[in-house]
Design an enzyme around this catalytic site. Structure first.
Site, PDB file in Angstrom:
ATOM      1  N   VAL A   1       0.851  -1.182   0.000  1.00 25.10           N
ATOM      2  CA  VAL A   1       0.000   0.000   0.000  1.00 25.10           C
ATOM      3  C   VAL A   1       0.888   1.234   0.000  1.00 25.10           C
ATOM      4  CG1 VAL A   1      -1.689   1.368   1.290  1.00 25.10           C
ATOM      5  CG2 VAL A   1      -1.930  -1.123   1.188  1.00 25.10           C
TER       6      VAL A   1
ATOM      7  N   ALA B   1       4.433   4.165   2.992  1.00 25.19           N
ATOM      8  CA  ALA B   1       4.023   2.908   2.369  1.00 25.19           C
ATOM      9  C   ALA B   1       4.195   1.782   3.381  1.00 25.19           C
ATOM     10  CB  ALA B   1       4.845   2.622   1.115  1.00 25.19           C
ATOM     11  N   LYS B   2       3.613   0.649   3.070  1.00 20.17           N
ATOM     12  CA  LYS B   2       3.809  -0.556   3.888  1.00 20.17           C
ATOM     13  C   LYS B   2       3.478  -1.762   3.023  1.00 20.17           C
ATOM     14  CE  LYS B   2       5.145  -1.226   8.197  1.00 20.17           C
ATOM     15  NZ  LYS B   2       6.201  -0.432   8.850  1.00 20.17           N
ATOM     16  N   GLY B   3       4.075  -2.893   3.356  1.00 20.89           N
ATOM     17  CA  GLY B   3       3.818  -4.114   2.604  1.00 20.89           C
ATOM     18  C   GLY B   3       3.796  -5.316   3.514  1.00 20.89           C
TER      19      GLY B   3
ATOM     20  N   ASP C   1      10.649  -5.204   8.522  1.00 18.89           N
ATOM     21  CA  ASP C   1       9.591  -4.987   9.498  1.00 18.89           C
ATOM     22  C   ASP C   1       9.427  -6.305  10.248  1.00 18.89           C
ATOM     23  OD1 ASP C   1       6.465  -4.631  10.298  1.00 18.89           O
ATOM     24  OD2 ASP C   1       7.359  -2.670   9.930  1.00 18.89           O
TER      25      ASP C   1
END
Length: 435
Positions: free
Chosen positions: A78, A123-125, A164
């Site tokens: 995202v 952002a992040k995934g 992460d």
């Protein structure tokens, strides 16, 4: 103009998005976002723009397992915002990863980057999997296929992943190599959190904990408390918690309690943190059986009387269930979302200064930015220079938020959202909407 706490909340600020629920970090984030939007008097279009991700990508990730069978995993990325620059955020591997969680974490990254003056968007995934059930070869195949599916998303000028939950520098190395092979050149700036030999930065592993302590010291200064005269409690003894505890110990603070998944460990006379870290290292990264402190529960640890409490474990640790029992003067959020939105007012009424997560744990993304800069230049800094620049940026960010807090007569958390959202909104107005 100071914010009127009795101001009536009306209109679209209360309509979009789910209602507050302490079980959801996304809902807590939206509640705080609405509050800041009202102070800033954002119009409805700007509110909707900043509340909505720029891009949401869901991919199937087929992997040939060691058995020869094919298993399909679901992957996400995202991009919440890229107004300030290329988007930036970690990738997590966990069985409960979902799109709503990734959306919330991506938006937090947007505000976090704005607050510390890093020219990135958020952002992040993630990939929904249990990495503990995967062999090293399966994990590599999963990572490389996920990366291949994201080749049009990732890029040193577009979107830059980082480690992460359950991902590390080896996984970042596989992402970098997969991207580089498809780009037909070595592109080490496409990820951060890499091994130093591949262009990683000195000081990256300790950066989040170091940032937590930098803003904690700034808060202590505002409260008129000397670091060597204060008591500290740290929940969580992973990378962030242990580094935070160690640095507070080095500042002369009496660290009276620490904890990990096995429970809390309390010694009113103070714990020798380097000794505790060495014990955990020799004990499979666990404090189980640590005999230099009395065993207590994590709930009891959170309620200890202290000057500084650093929750650096999981989200939703302080809620209306226990907020009135917290006896700290300052809370510095080392973890993401350790305090639920509906506990904020309880802590405020108790006079507790909360240094919010989107400032307190922003040291990681700040040094990730340093790593990206070094990769782009092909020139690398000493750890001393990295730490010096990190401390300067974190302290400047704290001072900015404290000024906003004073100007509007609001909390530091509210000031963080007001500052971050205002910066992105102002930038967007100046750039305009491309049509």
């Amino acid at each position: 103009m100071p914010y009127n706490k009795n101001m009536h909340t009306t209109g679209y600020y209360k309509e979009p998005g789910p209602k507050l629920d302490e079980e959801s970090p996304f809902k807590s984030m939206m509640e705080r976002f609405r509050f800041a939007a009202e102070i800033l008097e954002l119009d409805e279009g700007m509110f909707q723009y900043l509340a909505s991700p720029v891009k949401q990508v869901i991919v199937s990730v087929p992997v040939v397992m060691d058995s020869g069978d094919i298993q399909v995993f679901e992957g996400y990325r995202v991009i919440h915002d890229n107004v300030l620059g290329p988007s930036k955020g970690g990738i997590r591997y966990a069985p409960d990863v979902n799109l709503e969680e990734v959306k919330a974490l991506a938006s937090w990254m947007t505000w976090k980057c704005a607050i510390v003056n890093v020219p990135f968007g958020g952002a992040k995934g993630g990939v929904r999997c249990d990495p503990n059930q995967l062999s090293r070869n399966e994990l590599e195949r999963l990572t490389r296929r996920y990366t291949a599916n994201m080749l049009e998303v990732f890029g040193p000028d577009r979107d830059i992943p980082a480690p992460d939950m359950n991902t590390d520098e080896q996984i970042m190395a596989w992402i970098m190599d997969t991207y580089s092979m498809n780009a037909h050149k070595t592109e080490n700036a496409v990820v951060t959190g890499k091994p130093i030999i591949l262009g990683g930065s000195h000081g990256r592993k300790e950066a989040t904990g170091r940032g937590v302590v930098t803003v904690t010291l700034a808060a202590l200064n505002k409260a008129g408390i000397a670091p060597n005269k204060c008591t500290t409690v740290v929940q969580g003894f992973g990378n962030v918690g242990s580094v935070s505890a160690k640095l507070m110990y080095e500042q002369g603070s009496k660290v009276i309690a620490i904890s990990d998944i096995t429970g809390g460990y309390y010694n009113e006379n103070g714990i020798d943190i380097p000794e505790a870290m060495e014990y955990a290292k020799k004990n499979d990264n666990s404090l189980e059986g640590y005999s230099e402190a009395d065993k207590i529960t994590n709930d009891e640890l959170l309620q200890l009387e202290c000057d500084v409490l650093i929750p650096a474990a999981k989200e939703d640790q302080i809620s209306p269930r226990n907020a009135d029992k917290i006896n700290a003067r300052i809370i510095a959020e080392g973890a993401n979302g350790p305090i639920t939105a509906n506990a904020d007012s309880i802590l405020e009424d108790k006079g507790i200064m909360v240094v919010p997560d989107i400032l307190a744990n922003a040291g990681g993304v700040t040094v990730s930015y340093f790593e990206w800069v070094q990769d782009r230049q092909g020139y690398f800094w000493t750890e001393e220079r990295v730490n010096r620049r990190l401390n300067r940026m974190m302290r400047a960010a704290f001072d900015n938020l404290f000024n906003v807090r004073e100007e509007h007569d609001i909390t530091l958390r509210q000031a963080a959202y007001v500052f971050g959202i205002n910066k992105v909104a102002t930038t967007l107005r100046m750039r305009g909407i491309y049509a």
